[in-house]
Design a protein around this motif. Structure first.
Motif, PDB file in Angstrom:
ATOM      1  N   GLY A  82     -65.600  44.598  36.806  1.00 43.72           N
ATOM      2  CA  GLY A  82     -64.594  45.008  35.835  1.00 43.72           C
ATOM      3  C   GLY A  82     -63.824  46.227  36.290  1.00 43.72           C
ATOM      4  N   ALA A  83     -64.507  47.195  36.890  1.00 47.11           N
ATOM      5  CA  ALA A  83     -63.828  48.400  37.383  1.00 47.11           C
ATOM      6  C   ALA A  83     -62.873  48.058  38.512  1.00 47.11           C
ATOM      7  CB  ALA A  83     -64.860  49.420  37.854  1.00 47.11           C
ATOM      8  N   ALA A  84     -63.287  47.194  39.414  1.00 44.72           N
ATOM      9  CA  ALA A  84     -62.410  46.799  40.521  1.00 44.72           C
ATOM     10  C   ALA A  84     -61.187  46.063  39.997  1.00 44.72           C
ATOM     11  CB  ALA A  84     -63.172  45.917  41.518  1.00 44.72           C
ATOM     12  N   ALA A  85     -61.397  45.171  39.039  1.00 41.48           N
ATOM     13  CA  ALA A  85     -60.282  44.404  38.486  1.00 41.48           C
ATOM     14  C   ALA A  85     -59.314  45.312  37.748  1.00 41.48           C
ATOM     15  CB  ALA A  85     -60.804  43.309  37.557  1.00 41.48           C
ATOM     16  N   ALA A  86     -59.836  46.306  37.023  1.00 41.46           N
ATOM     17  CA  ALA A  86     -58.954  47.226  36.297  1.00 41.46           C
ATOM     18  C   ALA A  86     -58.069  47.998  37.258  1.00 41.46           C
ATOM     19  CB  ALA A  86     -59.791  48.187  35.458  1.00 41.46           C
ATOM     20  N   ALA A  87     -58.575  48.303  38.443  1.00 42.18           N
ATOM     21  CA  ALA A  87     -57.793  49.018  39.443  1.00 42.18           C
ATOM     22  C   ALA A  87     -56.794  48.099  40.123  1.00 42.18           C
ATOM     23  CB  ALA A  87     -58.723  49.634  40.487  1.00 42.18           C
ATOM     24  N   ALA A 117     -64.210  36.248  38.633  1.00 43.57           N
ATOM     25  CA  ALA A 117     -64.202  36.643  37.220  1.00 43.57           C
ATOM     26  C   ALA A 117     -62.787  37.005  36.761  1.00 43.57           C
ATOM     27  CB  ALA A 117     -65.152  37.817  36.998  1.00 43.57           C
ATOM     28  N   ALA A 118     -62.068  37.769  37.567  1.00 42.68           N
ATOM     29  CA  ALA A 118     -60.713  38.182  37.201  1.00 42.68           C
ATOM     30  C   ALA A 118     -59.758  36.989  37.171  1.00 42.68           C
ATOM     31  CB  ALA A 118     -60.208  39.240  38.171  1.00 42.68           C
ATOM     32  N   LEU A 119     -59.895  36.082  38.121  1.00 39.72           N
ATOM     33  CA  LEU A 119     -59.039  34.895  38.140  1.00 39.72           C
ATOM     34  C   LEU A 119     -59.274  34.009  36.921  1.00 39.72           C
ATOM     35  CD1 LEU A 119     -59.212  34.011  41.919  1.00 39.72           C
ATOM     36  CD2 LEU A 119     -57.229  34.854  40.656  1.00 39.72           C
ATOM     37  N   LEU A 120     -60.515  33.842  36.540  1.00 36.41           N
ATOM     38  CA  LEU A 120     -60.814  33.046  35.352  1.00 36.41           C
ATOM     39  C   LEU A 120     -60.149  33.661  34.115  1.00 36.41           C
ATOM     40  CD1 LEU A 120     -62.240  30.697  33.974  1.00 36.41           C
ATOM     41  CD2 LEU A 120     -64.275  32.140  33.807  1.00 36.41           C
ATOM     42  N   ARG A 121     -60.269  34.987  33.960  1.00 36.77           N
ATOM     43  CA  ARG A 121     -59.627  35.652  32.815  1.00 36.77           C
ATOM     44  C   ARG A 121     -58.113  35.488  32.869  1.00 36.77           C
ATOM     45  NH1 ARG A 121     -63.314  39.586  34.214  1.00 36.77           N
ATOM     46  NH2 ARG A 121     -61.691  40.837  35.185  1.00 36.77           N
ATOM     47  N   MET A 122     -57.531  35.653  34.051  1.00 40.07           N
ATOM     48  CA  MET A 122     -56.082  35.580  34.188  1.00 40.07           C
ATOM     49  C   MET A 122     -55.567  34.164  33.918  1.00 40.07           C
ATOM     50  SD  MET A 122     -54.002  37.171  37.340  1.00 40.07           S
ATOM     51  CE  MET A 122     -52.561  38.129  36.990  1.00 40.07           C
ATOM     52  N   PHE A 123     -56.224  33.159  34.460  1.00 36.95           N
ATOM     53  CA  PHE A 123     -55.812  31.772  34.227  1.00 36.95           C
ATOM     54  C   PHE A 123     -55.957  31.397  32.746  1.00 36.95           C
ATOM     55  CE2 PHE A 123     -56.801  30.931  38.874  1.00 36.95           C
ATOM     56  CZ  PHE A 123     -55.471  30.861  39.227  1.00 36.95           C
ATOM     57  N   THR A 124     -57.031  31.845  32.113  1.00 36.74           N
ATOM     58  CA  THR A 124     -57.238  31.563  30.691  1.00 36.74           C
ATOM     59  C   THR A 124     -56.129  32.198  29.858  1.00 36.74           C
ATOM     60  OG1 THR A 124     -59.624  31.417  31.015  1.00 36.74           O
ATOM     61  CG2 THR A 124     -58.857  31.812  28.767  1.00 36.74           C
ATOM     62  N   ARG A 125     -55.817  33.458  30.142  1.00 38.21           N
ATOM     63  CA  ARG A 125     -54.755  34.165  29.416  1.00 38.21           C
ATOM     64  C   ARG A 125     -53.405  33.479  29.612  1.00 38.21           C
ATOM     65  NH1 ARG A 125     -56.297  39.137  31.024  1.00 38.21           N
ATOM     66  NH2 ARG A 125     -54.904  39.112  32.804  1.00 38.21           N
TER      67      ARG A 125
END
Length: 120
Positions: free
Chosen positions: A12-17, A28-36
């Motif tokens: 989460g910290a890496a993705a926030a940066a 994890a970040a790609l899944l959140r981004m694609f879902t959004r």
């Protein structure tokens, strides 16, 4: 070895940066981004560059992340390509071309030699 909670916090910290430094963080970040994007019907722009040599990897990633908007992502597949995923930018478009040119300039200033871009 990190526990599950520590791994999630680090990702989460890496993705926030904006810089994804592990495969787990990227997934994890790609899944959140694609879902959004799917929920909001917003386009996603994927830009890829193939590096020549290994120089300036960390500096290039930080420079790319500094140029992106909050929520956009940058990562490098091991031994492969630089990848940038930008929300709300459709390809082909003037905005996509302008973003790609700006990020190519950032890579050049950071000392990362790359072969041409491809938008997907």
């Amino acid at each position: 070895m990190l526990g599950a909670g520590q791994t999630k916090r680090a990702a989460g910290a890496a993705a926030a940066a904006g810089v994804l430094d592990t495969r787990a963080a990227a997934d994890a970040a790609l899944l959140r981004m694609f879902t959004r994007a799917r929920r909001s019907s917003q386009p996603l722009l994927l830009l890829r560059w193939t590096p020549r040599g290994g120089g300036a990897r960390g500096r290039a990633a930080r420079a790319l992340a500094a140029e992106l908007r909050l929520g956009d992502l940058v990562w490098r597949e091991p031994g492969a390509e630089w990848l940038v995923l930008a929300e709300g930018v459709a390809a082909p478009s003037a905005a996509a071309a302008a973003l790609a040119r700006r990020l190519e300039q950032v890579l050049a200033r950071a000392g990362a030699e790359c072969e041409g871009r491809r938008a997907a």
